[in-house]
Structures are given as structure tokens and as C-alpha cells.
Design a protein around this motif. Structure first.
Motif, PDB file in Angstrom:
ATOM      1  N   LYS A 275       2.420   5.783  -3.004  1.00  0.00           N
ATOM      2  CA  LYS A 275       1.224   5.572  -2.185  1.00  0.00           C
ATOM      3  C   LYS A 275       1.238   4.179  -1.565  1.00  0.00           C
ATOM      4  O   LYS A 275       0.898   3.995  -0.393  1.00  0.00           O
TER       5      LYS A 275
ATOM      6  N   HIS B 169       1.301   3.158   2.374  1.00  0.00           N
ATOM      7  CA  HIS B 169       0.312   2.231   2.915  1.00  0.00           C
ATOM      8  C   HIS B 169       0.994   1.070   3.622  1.00  0.00           C
ATOM      9  O   HIS B 169       0.558   0.634   4.697  1.00  0.00           O
TER      10      HIS B 169
ATOM     11  N   ALA C 277       0.144   0.406   7.446  1.00  0.00           N
ATOM     12  CA  ALA C 277      -0.797  -0.689   7.677  1.00  0.00           C
ATOM     13  C   ALA C 277      -0.273  -1.636   8.755  1.00  0.00           C
ATOM     14  O   ALA C 277       0.943  -1.765   8.957  1.00  0.00           O
TER      15      ALA C 277
END
Length: 295
Positions: A263, A267, A271
Motif C-alpha cells: 500500500k 501511495h 502521490a
């Protein structure tokens, strides 16, 4: 025995199933992973983060830059007959010292040769930069796993990178030492941007509380933002994987820590870049900044 150089050439020439960031338009992103103190799981994070990025189609090279406690190869149950020393003294090429570890992850073993790196002549440093660039230009990410704390060598690696991922745990000493590292590095010219990972947490709420402590003090006294990139849960499977010398994300893919690291990698790719790290300098830019800090 499988030829390492041939395997590496094959690996960097072919995509891993997902489009990479593109070698024609961008340089490799140079990341350092650091911690204020030892024993926070920094190298384990580096290894499993790199494997997660690779599983998502990114080309990643791990450079074990921990002078005192180099152990990336130990965590994978591998060993390298050659290391940085053989490259610096022109005994082997960069292709020959790079090993392929778990899931074919390319890495450069630490240990012998690291200290010599900081006392090379200009000519030898140029040779070293050229050799690393030969491989780095084929990578999306080059990740330096640095030592813990604020040694002269660690500060040089952190200060020269595009960004630094700082690892902490909920322990008070880990929190204060992480902030101390950020504070010292912030005082350097062209300070490297940081992102934070909180390791060995009970849940997301604990991770956010720890991150808020560091980020709040950094914002108040240093006027900088340190975003929380993610967290890794406390997980007994991690200890089991270390004993087996298999990365936990491969040994126990359904474990909490494995789900968390995947995860976190998702991200990271999704991001926006950390402020200050939008323009990538590549390995040449890294070496130029690094050389400024050797004097």
C-alpha cells in the motif's frame, strides 16, 4: 552458474509488465533511506519497499551504503563474491559487482569499499560516477540504504539525494532521534526533502500520532513540511522472515506488514513528488552534490 552480467543486461532491457517512468525523458530518482537511530527496521523497509516497487513494474537498484552494518544481502540469504572495493580499484566492472537477489532485485553489497569511497581522487570518483551511471540510467529508482544516525558519511548521502525517506518507530528515542536528523540536515545548503514512514505500529492511529509529533515540531521550529508517506504494522511474520532470510513481502505476502508495504509503495508512486524533489538530477547530479560535501 547463471551469468550475473547477462542476467542484469536482460533485466534492464525488458519491462517488468508495467510501464516504467521512461528512460528517454527522465533521470533515475535517487532516494536515501535513513533513521535517527539503529534498530528501527530501516534496511528491512528498504528491501521490501524496493521489491514492492519492482513488483509494480519499476526498475530499482538497491545500494547498501550502511558502512558499519551492511546487511541487505543477509536479509535475502544471499552473498556477493565482489563488492564496491573491487569496482573502486578497477578489479571488476559495475555489472560484475551487482548481484541479483530476491525476485531478481539488483543490488550492490555494502561493506568493504565503502570507507574507501570517501577518500578517492577526483579521477577515481569520476570513474565511479561513470560506472554507476551506466546502470543507473536504466533504472527508475536508485535507493541508498544508509547507516543510522548522523555520521559524516550518512549526511553526505542524504544531502546529495533527490529525497530522503526517514524511518521511525513509536519509541520516544526513535522519534527524538529522527527529528534530530531532520533538524541537522535542514541546516545544510539546498536541504533534501523528507517523507516519513512509521514502522512497527499497532494501527494507523498510532502512526498518525507519531507523525504528527515530528511534523508539528518541524513545522513550528524549522518551517518545513514532513508528510507521512505510510506505516508498517507490528507483525510477528516479519521476525520469522528475517530468521528465514527471506523478505517478508515474499515469504508472507498476506501478512499485515506485507499489505502495508505494498500500500505504501502504491501511495508513493501515486502521490505528488515531495516539494523540492520535482526535478531529478540523476546519478551525475547526485555525485556533484555529494562531492561538494566531501570537502
Amino acid at each position: 552458474m547463471k551469468d550475473q552480467a547477462a542476467s542484469l543486461r536482460s533485466m534492464v532491457a525488458m519491462p517488468n509488465g508495467v510501464e516504467g517512468r521512461g528512460r528517454d525523458s527522465r533521470s533515475s530518482k535517487i532516494i536515501t533511506v535513513a533513521s535517527g537511530k539503529g534498530g528501527v527496521g530501516k534496511s528491512n523497509f528498504t528491501l521490501n519497499f524496493a521489491l514492492s516497487l519492482q513488483a509494480m513494474g519499476q526498475k530499482v537498484l538497491v545500494f547498501d551504503a550502511d558502512i558499519g552494518m551492511a546487511n541487505i544481502d543477509v536479509l535475502m540469504g544471499t552473498s556477493s563474491p565482489y563488492n564496491l572495493y573491487h569496482l573502486l580499484y578497477r578489479q571488476k566492472s559495475i555489472q560484475e559487482i551487482i548481484q541479483l537477489g530476491a525476485s531478481g532485485l539488483p543490488y550492490i553489497a555494502g561493506g568493504s569499499g565503502m570507507k574507501e569511497l570517501f577518500s578517492l581522487s577526483d579521477r577515481d570518483l569520476e570513474f565511479f560516477a561513470g560506472q554507476v551511471e551506466e546502470i543507473a540510467q536504466e533504472m527508475d529508482y536508485v535507493i541508498f540504504d544508509t547507516g543510522a544516525g548522523l555520521s559524516r558519511e550518512n549526511m553526505k548521502f542524504i544531502g546529495a539525494a533527490d529525497e530522503c525517506l526517514i524511518i521511525t518507530t513509536p519509541e520516544p528515542t526513535s522519534i527524538t532521534d529522527a527529528y534530530a536528523l531532520v533538524k541537522v540536515m535542514h541546516g545544510q545548503e539546498n536541504a533534501t526533502p523528507f517523507r516519513m514512514i512509521v514502522n512497527r505500529v499497532e494501527d494507523q492511529q498510532e502512526a498518525e500520532r507519531v507523525a504528527d509529533k515530528i511534523a508539528g515540531v518541524a513545522k513550528r521550529f524549522l518551517q518545513i513540511d514532513i508528510p507521512l508517506l505510510g506505516y508498517i504494522s507490528e507483525d510477528a511474520q516479519v521476525v520469522k522472515a528475517v530468521k528465514r532470510q527471506v523478505p517478508y513481502s515474499l515469504a508472507y505476502p498476506n501478512a499485515k506488514a506485507s499489505r502495508d508495504i505494498l500500500k505504501l509503495a502504491h501511495h508513493y508512486l501515486a502521490a505528488p513528488a515531495a516539494p523540492g524533489s520535482e526535478t531529478l538530477t540523476g546519478i551525475r547530479g547526485f555525485m556533484k552534490k555529494w562531492l561538494k560535501r566531501t570537502t
